[in-house]
Design an enzyme around this catalytic site. Structure first.
Site, short mmCIF file in Angstrom:
data_model
loop_
_atom_site.label_atom_id
_atom_site.label_comp_id
_atom_site.label_asym_id
_atom_site.label_seq_id
_atom_site.Cartn_x
_atom_site.Cartn_y
_atom_site.Cartn_z
N LYS A 184 0.83 -1.20 0.00
CA LYS A 184 0.00 0.00 0.00
C LYS A 184 0.87 1.25 0.00
O LYS A 184 0.68 2.16 -0.83
CB LYS A 184 -0.92 0.01 1.22
CG LYS A 184 -1.91 1.18 1.23
CD LYS A 184 -2.54 1.40 2.59
CE LYS A 184 -1.64 2.26 3.45
NZ LYS A 184 -2.31 2.74 4.68
N ASP A 202 -6.44 1.08 0.97
CA ASP A 202 -6.54 1.42 2.40
C ASP A 202 -7.92 1.01 2.91
O ASP A 202 -8.69 0.35 2.21
CB ASP A 202 -6.26 2.91 2.63
CG ASP A 202 -7.39 3.81 2.13
OD1 ASP A 202 -8.31 3.31 1.43
OD2 ASP A 202 -7.36 5.01 2.44
#
Length: 316
Positions: A184, A202
């Site tokens: 991420k 997220d």
């Protein structure tokens, strides 16, 4: 004859009386309580007519229909949030990778309020690599988990100095080797510091793509793969911004503002949140609700759209 006449008179007299009794019926008293109870029902019916519930896409939606719906949602969001951007303040790749690591388990706003002090004292990887951990911990305390985060940012700074000449690498396989940096974080850096497409999975992104039935996966790497397959690679970075912006402003975790959502007709989860337009409007956050955004130094396009900068740490 007199008896017959008398009987006829009696009958004639009786008929008007009967007719009179039939014509003048007793009217039952009005049940005011029942009328009051019926009024809200009528209002509810009127509301239902004004704001019909959008149909849910069928469970057996074809692949082609899913791709079309997903891409239409992204186009709609692009019109709503033409100024979508990463909501972490940064001036270079080093600041972005550090800020993204610090954003775990806290808000971008709190990170943005904390990093000015950190970067003023340690502006380069060399500076942060040589920092006293206790000093860094004190600066990072407001972000939570400050000891672990201190270890990560000092560790990644040392790795940058020792392995990459003090420069943030622009490859996924190199970024994920840095302490505290996962896929991420790596995609945030690649997409926003190097212009290389990536999907940022997220908590907001995960919540919304499952609500929209783009995927049923729960693991970030599977979500990334399945959602990425619905869009051209060139759209991945901005897709992430559009979805995250929408998740923070309208499609909230606990009480989504369905009645103020611009993509309600395309959403299978419509109705999970507040559907009344006026009540939903009160749930909006950031520029949609007139509140400050997450960045202290947001892009000009965001300010032009009516967004307001966040206050510095300790202000008001």
């Amino acid at each position: 004859m007199k008896k017959a006449t008398a009987a006829a008179k009696s009958t004639a007299t009786a008929k008007p009386a009967a007719a009179k009794g039939t014509a003048v019926k007793k009217v039952a008293p009005v049940n005011r309580a029942a009328v009051k109870k019926a009024a809200p029902a009528k209002k509810a019916e009127a509301a239902a007519v004004k704001a019909p519930k959008p149909p849910k896409p069928p469970r057996d939606e074809s692949r082609t229909a899913l791709v079309r719906r997903a891409r239409r949602i992204n186009r709609e969001l692009a019109e709503v949030y033409p100024y979508a951007h990463p909501e972490l303040d940064f001036e270079n790749p080093f600041q972005l990778v550090v800020a993204t690591v610090l954003s775990a388990q806290t808000t971008d706003l709190r990170v943005n309020q904390t990093t000015p002090g950190l970067f003023a004292k340690y502006p380069t990887p060399e500076d942060l690599a040589a920092a006293d951990p206790e000093d860094v911990e004190e600066i990072l305390r407001p972000t939570g988990f400050f000891r672990a985060k201190t270890k990560s940012v000092i560790g990644l700074s040392k790795a940058l100095v020792e392995q990459f000449g003090g420069e943030v690498p622009g490859r996924l396989e190199d970024l994920v080797k840095l302490p505290g940096v996962g896929r991420k974080t790596a995609f945030v850096v690649l997409g926003n510091a190097f212009g290389r497409p990536g999907i940022t999975v997220d908590t907001h992104f995960q919540r919304l793509v499952r609500r929209w039935r783009w995927t049923e996966a729960t693991e970030p790497d599977k979500i990334e793969a399945e959602v990425g397959a619905l869009f051209p690679k060139s759209e991945w970075t901005m897709l992430s911004h559009h979805v995250i912006f929408h998740g923070r402003r309208i499609c909230h975790a606990r009480k989504p503002a369905c009645g103020a959502c611009p993509i309600a007709p395309l959403c299978p989860a419509y109705g999970e949140g507040e559907t009344d337009p006026q009540k939903a409007q009160k749930l909006l956050k950031y520029e949609k609700g007139g509140f400050p955004g997450q960045r202290l130094n947001p892009p000009q396009a965001y300010l032009d759209a009516g967004g307001r900068p966040a206050p510095p740490l300790g202000a008001g």
